[in-house]
Design an enzyme around this catalytic site. Structure first.
Site, PDB file in Angstrom:
ATOM      1  N   GLY A  79       3.400  -3.102  -3.974  1.00  0.00           N
ATOM      2  CA  GLY A  79       3.277  -3.166  -5.417  1.00  0.00           C
ATOM      3  C   GLY A  79       3.537  -1.945  -6.187  1.00  0.00           C
ATOM      4  N   ARG A  80       2.632  -0.720  -5.995  1.00  0.00           N
ATOM      5  CA  ARG A  80       2.930   0.452  -6.624  1.00  0.00           C
ATOM      6  C   ARG A  80       4.124   1.144  -6.216  1.00  0.00           C
ATOM      7  NH1 ARG A  80      -1.915   3.692  -7.619  1.00  0.00           N
ATOM      8  NH2 ARG A  80      -2.792   2.241  -6.046  1.00  0.00           N
ATOM      9  N   GLU A  89       4.092  -6.988   1.039  1.00  0.00           N
ATOM     10  CA  GLU A  89       3.567  -6.899  -0.255  1.00  0.00           C
ATOM     11  C   GLU A  89       3.668  -5.641  -1.007  1.00  0.00           C
ATOM     12  OE1 GLU A  89       0.749 -10.699   1.042  1.00  0.00           O
ATOM     13  OE2 GLU A  89      -0.221  -8.692   0.834  1.00  0.00           O
ATOM     14  N   GLY A 101       0.833  -1.138   0.081  1.00  0.00           N
ATOM     15  CA  GLY A 101      -0.144  -0.148  -0.070  1.00  0.00           C
ATOM     16  C   GLY A 101       0.807   1.289  -0.119  1.00  0.00           C
ATOM     17  N   TYR A 140     -11.087   5.647 -10.875  1.00  0.00           N
ATOM     18  CA  TYR A 140     -10.989   6.395  -9.289  1.00  0.00           C
ATOM     19  C   TYR A 140     -10.481   7.599  -9.390  1.00  0.00           C
ATOM     20  CZ  TYR A 140      -7.811   2.331  -8.923  1.00  0.00           C
ATOM     21  OH  TYR A 140      -6.926   1.214  -9.086  1.00  0.00           O
ATOM     22  N   ARG A 192      -7.140   4.311 -14.794  1.00  0.00           N
ATOM     23  CA  ARG A 192      -7.031   4.653 -13.365  1.00  0.00           C
ATOM     24  C   ARG A 192      -8.174   6.058 -13.207  1.00  0.00           C
ATOM     25  NH1 ARG A 192      -3.166   6.116 -10.752  1.00  0.00           N
ATOM     26  NH2 ARG A 192      -3.785   5.647  -8.618  1.00  0.00           N
ATOM     27  N   CYS A 242     -15.816   6.060 -26.523  1.00  0.00           N
ATOM     28  CA  CYS A 242     -17.260   6.647 -26.223  1.00  0.00           C
ATOM     29  C   CYS A 242     -17.760   6.558 -24.886  1.00  0.00           C
ATOM     30  CB  CYS A 242     -18.036   5.969 -27.107  1.00  0.00           C
ATOM     31  SG  CYS A 242     -17.328   6.131 -28.883  1.00  0.00           S
ATOM     32  N   GLU A 243     -17.211   7.296 -23.883  1.00  0.00           N
ATOM     33  CA  GLU A 243     -17.612   7.432 -22.485  1.00  0.00           C
ATOM     34  C   GLU A 243     -17.004   8.907 -21.910  1.00  0.00           C
ATOM     35  OE1 GLU A 243     -18.905   5.037 -20.418  1.00  0.00           O
ATOM     36  OE2 GLU A 243     -18.891   3.383 -22.079  1.00  0.00           O
ATOM     37  N   TYR A 249      -0.808  -0.364 -11.866  1.00  0.00           N
ATOM     38  CA  TYR A 249      -1.967  -0.391 -12.375  1.00  0.00           C
ATOM     39  C   TYR A 249      -2.368   0.362 -13.715  1.00  0.00           C
ATOM     40  CZ  TYR A 249      -2.159  -2.008  -7.534  1.00  0.00           C
ATOM     41  OH  TYR A 249      -1.575  -2.645  -6.496  1.00  0.00           O
TER      42      TYR A 249
HETATM   43  C1  LIG Z   1      -2.946  -4.988  -4.234  1.00  0.00           C
HETATM   44  C2  LIG Z   1      -2.551  -5.679  -2.955  1.00  0.00           C
HETATM   45  C3  LIG Z   1      -1.059  -5.410  -2.545  1.00  0.00           C
HETATM   46  C4  LIG Z   1      -0.204  -4.385  -3.229  1.00  0.00           C
HETATM   47  O1  LIG Z   1      -0.959  -2.784  -3.032  1.00  0.00           O
HETATM   48  P1  LIG Z   1      -0.219  -1.735  -3.379  1.00  0.00           P
HETATM   49  O2  LIG Z   1      -0.729  -0.584  -3.172  1.00  0.00           O
HETATM   50  O3  LIG Z   1       0.147  -1.905  -4.894  1.00  0.00           O
HETATM   51  O4  LIG Z   1       1.359  -1.523  -2.751  1.00  0.00           O
HETATM   52  C5  LIG Z   1      -0.554  -6.264  -1.543  1.00  0.00           C
HETATM   53  N1  LIG Z   1      -1.365  -7.148  -0.879  1.00  0.00           N
HETATM   54  C6  LIG Z   1      -2.556  -7.449  -1.318  1.00  0.00           C
HETATM   55  C7  LIG Z   1      -3.232  -8.565  -0.703  1.00  0.00           C
HETATM   56  C8  LIG Z   1      -3.259  -6.901  -2.389  1.00  0.00           C
HETATM   57  O5  LIG Z   1      -4.270  -7.266  -3.082  1.00  0.00           O
END
Ligand SMILES: *Cc1c(COP(=O)(O)O)cnc(C)c1O
Length: 385
Positions: free
Chosen positions: A266-267, A264, A227, A307, A303, A334-335, A363
């Site tokens: 991601g972003r 975990e 996150g 949101y 995105r 077309c949105e 994303y």
């Molecule tokens: C999407 C997700 C993440 C990663 O979220 P980021 O905001 O991209 O860091 C980690 N764990 C789980 C279970 C997720 O669904």
């Protein structure tokens, strides 16, 4: 920043395309790995943020595991060569087929989101004569202070086991011979930029880990999810402050000597390494509004429509901000929500100019669709990476 060489190269390519700066990705990954190593933290990459094979190869090479949210992602992680002992599988709706595939791969852990799911995994593992390692994804009711569409850890969200179901969870674990409980898992939302949110999370993690220990469970893994946000307004400030992020957990988590802390992300790992490069098809000067119509739309980058996300928009054919004009920058789909930005100040823009939508590594490409029968989006890589 794009060099003159980059821009000259882009001008010869068919647009739109995702441009990947793999050199920047490498630097981000190395920084993160070094910051995690200080405390012996384990990092799993949340694959749903971007599963471009070139990106995945770099992430695998730095030694991170894979955090998957579908059977397709589990299969892809194994195919790319992630160590199966570093593959975790979360998701509120794992199908039997997905669970069976993950059992066949002997992945490290299922992050389980309901009591019923525990029962199903136990049953399917029994049929295969296997032991499934599970962590309980707990909904800690911590406000991530982010956009409501990307909050996942509040009582009203669908994710995780709520505190009032934990007793049933513990009972199910105790009577399920084909499940091995390994720990607790959390993921409270995305694009979190206020580190205090993570302090609140740590307090809850300590409480829930203690709850399981009091009931005789050995909690080996504390998985705090991901996150961590990036600065969409300053794409040049490219690498997130991983040291500050990990330090919060070092300070506020109670970690016993037999315990491992898992993340975990991601972003934060991939967000800044890519831009969507597009060309101006038309400029419409209206009475109330000026529109720039791009050859990229919500089918390439969803995105903003999904949101109201902000991406910095730059006219890279004309970087000087002389004679700036305000434009609504829109796509061809077309949105009415197919809009990347309203009242965006840009140098006076002409048909054929190249427009960069920055910070699209997370994303972005993964959410591309074929709506309006749009073609596959293409990826282009930096020449050094
Ligand atoms: C999407 C997700 C993440 C990663 O979220 P980021 O905001 O991209 O860091 C980690 N764990 C789980 C279970 C997720 O669904």
């Amino acid at each position: 920043m794009f060099s003159d060489k980059d821009i000259a190269r882009f001008a010869n390519l068919e647009t739109p395309f995702y441009y990947y700066d793999l050199t920047l990705l490498q630097k981000t990954l190395s920084d993160c790995a070094a910051a995690a190593k200080v405390y012996n933290f384990h990092v799993h990459y949340a694959m749903k943020a971007n599963f471009n094979p070139a990106v995945l190869q770099k992430i695998k090479a730095v030694g991170f595991g894979a955090d998957c949210v579908s059977g397709g992602e589990v299969n892809k992680a194994i195919e790319i060569g992630f160590d199966k002992k570093q593959v975790v599988f979360a998701g509120v709706g794992k199908s039997d087929r997905e669970i069976n595939a993950a059992l066949d791969h002997d992945i490290f852990c299922f992050n389980v989101e309901s009591v019923q799911e525990l029962e199903v995994i136990n049953e399917l593992a029994e049929k295969k004569g296997k032991l499934a390692r599970v962590a309980i994804r707990i909904n800690p009711n911590v406000d991530a202070h982010t956009h409501h569409n990307i909050t996942t850890g509040l009582d009203e969200n669908k994710f995780g086991v709520n505190s009032w179901d934990l007793t049933a969870c513990a009972e199910t674990l105790k009577k399920s011979p084909n499940l091995e409980f390994i720990g607790v898992h959390f993921h409270i939302g995305s694009q979190i930029t206020n580190l205090d949110v993570y302090k609140n999370l740590c307090v809850r993690v300590n409480e829930f880990a203690g709850w399981f220990e009091e009931r005789g469970f050995i909690v080996k893994v504390l998985n705090v999810g991901g996150g961590l946000g990036i600065d969409y307004h300053n794409p040049e400030q490219q690498v997130p402050d991983f040291a500050a992020y990990f330090k919060v957990f070092q300070e506020f988590l109670e970690v016993r000597s037999n315990q491992e802390v898992h993340f975990e992300l991601g972003r934060a790992l991939v967000g800044q390494c890519s831009s969507l490069i597009s060309k101006v098809l038309y400029v419409k000067n209206g009475k109330k509004k000026n529109f720039i119509i791009l050859d990229a739309g919500m089918t390439e980058l969803m995105r903003p429509a999904l949101y109201q996300a902000y991406h910095k928009i730059e006219n890279i054919s004309k970087l000087a901000l002389a004679d700036s004009v305000k434009y609504d920058v829109v796509g061809p789909i077309c949105e009415s929500t197919d809009c990347f930005g309203k009242e965006v100040e840009l140098p006076e823009t002409l048909r054929g100019d190249l427009i960069a939508l920055r910070s699209t590594g997370a994303y972005g490409e993964v959410m591309a669709s074929h709506y309006n029968l749009r073609e596959n989006i293409v990826s282009v890589y930096d020449t050094e990476g």
